[in-house]
Design a protein around this motif. Sequence first.
Motif, PDB file in Angstrom:
ATOM      1  N   THR A   1      62.832 -21.780 -43.728  1.00  0.00           N
ATOM      2  CA  THR A   1      62.037 -23.006 -43.699  1.00  0.00           C
ATOM      3  C   THR A   1      62.592 -23.960 -42.659  1.00  0.00           C
ATOM      4  OG1 THR A   1      63.406 -23.827 -45.529  1.00  0.00           O
ATOM      5  CG2 THR A   1      61.263 -22.881 -46.098  1.00  0.00           C
ATOM      6  N   VAL A   2      61.679 -24.646 -41.970  1.00  0.00           N
ATOM      7  CA  VAL A   2      62.046 -25.622 -40.946  1.00  0.00           C
ATOM      8  C   VAL A   2      61.236 -26.887 -41.203  1.00  0.00           C
ATOM      9  CG1 VAL A   2      62.248 -26.097 -38.484  1.00  0.00           C
ATOM     10  CG2 VAL A   2      62.399 -23.732 -39.308  1.00  0.00           C
ATOM     11  N   LEU A   3      61.918 -28.014 -41.200  1.00  0.00           N
ATOM     12  CA  LEU A   3      61.277 -29.316 -41.399  1.00  0.00           C
ATOM     13  C   LEU A   3      61.571 -30.183 -40.190  1.00  0.00           C
ATOM     14  CD1 LEU A   3      59.830 -31.439 -43.206  1.00  0.00           C
ATOM     15  CD2 LEU A   3      62.084 -31.975 -44.168  1.00  0.00           C
ATOM     16  N   ASP A   4      60.520 -30.751 -39.594  1.00  0.00           N
ATOM     17  CA  ASP A   4      60.671 -31.587 -38.406  1.00  0.00           C
ATOM     18  C   ASP A   4      60.225 -33.004 -38.740  1.00  0.00           C
ATOM     19  OD1 ASP A   4      60.847 -32.673 -35.881  1.00  0.00           O
ATOM     20  OD2 ASP A   4      59.720 -31.090 -34.885  1.00  0.00           O
ATOM     21  N   ILE A   5      61.177 -33.942 -38.692  1.00  0.00           N
ATOM     22  CA  ILE A   5      60.925 -35.342 -39.004  1.00  0.00           C
ATOM     23  C   ILE A   5      60.492 -36.061 -37.733  1.00  0.00           C
ATOM     24  CG2 ILE A   5      61.944 -37.495 -39.848  1.00  0.00           C
ATOM     25  CD1 ILE A   5      61.735 -35.312 -41.984  1.00  0.00           C
ATOM     26  N   GLY A   6      59.325 -36.717 -37.776  1.00  0.00           N
ATOM     27  CA  GLY A   6      58.825 -37.368 -36.575  1.00  0.00           C
ATOM     28  C   GLY A   6      58.556 -36.357 -35.485  1.00  0.00           C
ATOM     29  N   CYS A   7      57.780 -35.332 -35.805  1.00  0.00           N
ATOM     30  CA  CYS A   7      57.670 -34.138 -34.959  1.00  0.00           C
ATOM     31  C   CYS A   7      56.901 -34.359 -33.669  1.00  0.00           C
ATOM     32  CB  CYS A   7      57.013 -33.014 -35.751  1.00  0.00           C
ATOM     33  SG  CYS A   7      55.300 -33.370 -36.242  1.00  0.00           S
ATOM     34  N   GLY A   8      56.050 -35.403 -33.594  1.00  0.00           N
ATOM     35  CA  GLY A   8      55.162 -35.509 -32.447  1.00  0.00           C
ATOM     36  C   GLY A   8      54.245 -34.309 -32.405  1.00  0.00           C
ATOM     37  N   TRP A   9      54.171 -33.634 -31.242  1.00  0.00           N
ATOM     38  CA  TRP A   9      53.359 -32.414 -31.160  1.00  0.00           C
ATOM     39  C   TRP A   9      54.188 -31.174 -31.464  1.00  0.00           C
ATOM     40  CZ3 TRP A   9      54.051 -35.877 -27.128  1.00  0.00           C
ATOM     41  CH2 TRP A   9      54.924 -35.491 -26.114  1.00  0.00           C
ATOM     42  N   GLY A  10      55.449 -31.343 -31.853  1.00  0.00           N
ATOM     43  CA  GLY A  10      56.223 -30.256 -32.438  1.00  0.00           C
ATOM     44  C   GLY A  10      56.623 -29.133 -31.509  1.00  0.00           C
ATOM     45  N   GLU A  11      56.807 -29.411 -30.224  1.00  0.00           N
ATOM     46  CA  GLU A  11      57.174 -28.348 -29.291  1.00  0.00           C
ATOM     47  C   GLU A  11      58.468 -27.651 -29.713  1.00  0.00           C
ATOM     48  OE1 GLU A  11      57.142 -25.673 -26.231  1.00  0.00           O
ATOM     49  OE2 GLU A  11      55.518 -27.062 -26.755  1.00  0.00           O
ATOM     50  N   PHE A  12      59.479 -28.412 -30.070  1.00  0.00           N
ATOM     51  CA  PHE A  12      60.752 -27.796 -30.457  1.00  0.00           C
ATOM     52  C   PHE A  12      60.582 -27.017 -31.762  1.00  0.00           C
ATOM     53  CE2 PHE A  12      65.106 -27.323 -31.761  1.00  0.00           C
ATOM     54  CZ  PHE A  12      65.820 -27.259 -30.577  1.00  0.00           C
ATOM     55  N   LEU A  13      59.868 -27.573 -32.730  1.00  0.00           N
ATOM     56  CA  LEU A  13      59.595 -26.889 -33.992  1.00  0.00           C
ATOM     57  C   LEU A  13      58.915 -25.550 -33.733  1.00  0.00           C
ATOM     58  CD1 LEU A  13      59.065 -26.654 -37.081  1.00  0.00           C
ATOM     59  CD2 LEU A  13      57.081 -28.158 -36.735  1.00  0.00           C
ATOM     60  N   LEU A  14      57.912 -25.537 -32.889  1.00  0.00           N
ATOM     61  CA  LEU A  14      57.185 -24.297 -32.623  1.00  0.00           C
ATOM     62  C   LEU A  14      58.086 -23.260 -31.957  1.00  0.00           C
ATOM     63  CD1 LEU A  14      53.788 -25.764 -31.420  1.00  0.00           C
ATOM     64  CD2 LEU A  14      54.290 -24.687 -33.617  1.00  0.00           C
ATOM     65  N   ARG A  15      58.986 -23.702 -31.111  1.00  0.00           N
ATOM     66  CA  ARG A  15      59.893 -22.750 -30.454  1.00  0.00           C
ATOM     67  C   ARG A  15      60.878 -22.153 -31.462  1.00  0.00           C
ATOM     68  NH1 ARG A  15      61.073 -24.427 -24.205  1.00  0.00           N
ATOM     69  NH2 ARG A  15      59.013 -25.286 -23.746  1.00  0.00           N
ATOM     70  N   VAL A  16      61.336 -22.952 -32.419  1.00  0.00           N
ATOM     71  CA  VAL A  16      62.209 -22.400 -33.460  1.00  0.00           C
ATOM     72  C   VAL A  16      61.448 -21.361 -34.275  1.00  0.00           C
ATOM     73  CG1 VAL A  16      63.532 -22.925 -35.537  1.00  0.00           C
ATOM     74  CG2 VAL A  16      63.665 -24.463 -33.570  1.00  0.00           C
ATOM     75  N   LEU A  17      60.214 -21.660 -34.645  1.00  0.00           N
ATOM     76  CA  LEU A  17      59.426 -20.708 -35.434  1.00  0.00           C
ATOM     77  C   LEU A  17      59.164 -19.427 -34.651  1.00  0.00           C
ATOM     78  CD1 LEU A  17      56.833 -23.089 -37.123  1.00  0.00           C
ATOM     79  CD2 LEU A  17      58.923 -22.128 -38.102  1.00  0.00           C
ATOM     80  N   ASP A  18      58.924 -19.557 -33.357  1.00  0.00           N
ATOM     81  CA  ASP A  18      58.690 -18.375 -32.537  1.00  0.00           C
ATOM     82  C   ASP A  18      59.936 -17.502 -32.464  1.00  0.00           C
ATOM     83  OD1 ASP A  18      56.958 -16.860 -30.759  1.00  0.00           O
ATOM     84  OD2 ASP A  18      58.276 -17.521 -29.144  1.00  0.00           O
ATOM     85  N   ALA A  19      61.110 -18.145 -32.462  1.00  0.00           N
ATOM     86  CA  ALA A  19      62.375 -17.407 -32.373  1.00  0.00           C
ATOM     87  C   ALA A  19      62.862 -16.916 -33.734  1.00  0.00           C
ATOM     88  CB  ALA A  19      63.443 -18.288 -31.737  1.00  0.00           C
ATOM     89  N   ALA A  20      62.316 -17.455 -34.811  1.00  0.00           N
ATOM     90  CA  ALA A  20      62.716 -17.075 -36.173  1.00  0.00           C
ATOM     91  C   ALA A  20      61.459 -16.605 -36.910  1.00  0.00           C
ATOM     92  CB  ALA A  20      63.362 -18.252 -36.895  1.00  0.00           C
TER      93      ALA A  20
END
Length: 254
Positions: free
Chosen positions: A38-57
């Motif tokens: 599970t990954v939680l992004d606080i104040g994600c905006g458009w979530g570019e970093f979040l999406l890259r973590v999900l792509d790598a995990a």
Amino acid sequence: MTATDLPPRLTHLTFHGPLSEERAERLVGELAATRPSTVLDIGCGWGEFLLRVLDAAPRATGVGLDVQEDDLARGRRIAGERGLGERVAFVAESALGTRRGPADVVLCLGSSQALCDPEGPHDVAAALAELRRLVTPGGRVLIGEGFWQRVPAPEELARMWPGAHEGDHLLLGALVDEAVEAGFRPVRIETATGQEWEDFESAYRSDVELWLAAHPDHPAAGETRARVDRQRSTWLNGYRDILGMAYLTLVPVG
């Protein structure tokens, strides 16, 4: 006048902060290596970093919280284009007191204010306490937080954002001490380079600068020009080489 008459918003930015592709790739790899679910992004905006973590995990699912619906819509669109739409939710809600955690990886990149009382001053200690609450045992927190590279003089503060004062940020050592006090051990401490800041600051205003050059007589040009000129001045004549950005990878104790 319609929205299409006005300059586009932040389309030249990949990340909403001074973060290079090289640093992002390394940080994503380090977080994905912990095999989060599970990954939680606080104040994600458009979530570019979040999406890259999900792509790598590939086993992980993610939630991004923000109150800016335009950014969230951008994140949903990008997630769909990358085949990640079924593994991520972009949610329009405040992160203050959120019950969305705990998560194996918690991201808070330049958005710790989302975890603070909006009626009070920015409280990095309170934000770190919330991040400690939101991460699972053995998980990781990646926080991107501003810090003073040196204590600014009063005349320097006067050239920054409206109401800027010394208490807005800590020195780097004091910031890391606050993280330790909140119940973390810092496994990586790094700071944005001058090049990362220049790339970010330039890209932040690129859309508007290009629009102003092409539409000098637009009814909204005068107000827009004054706004972007003020923003640029607060950087070049104010916080440039004084305000830093720390990226702290934190592990909860116990």
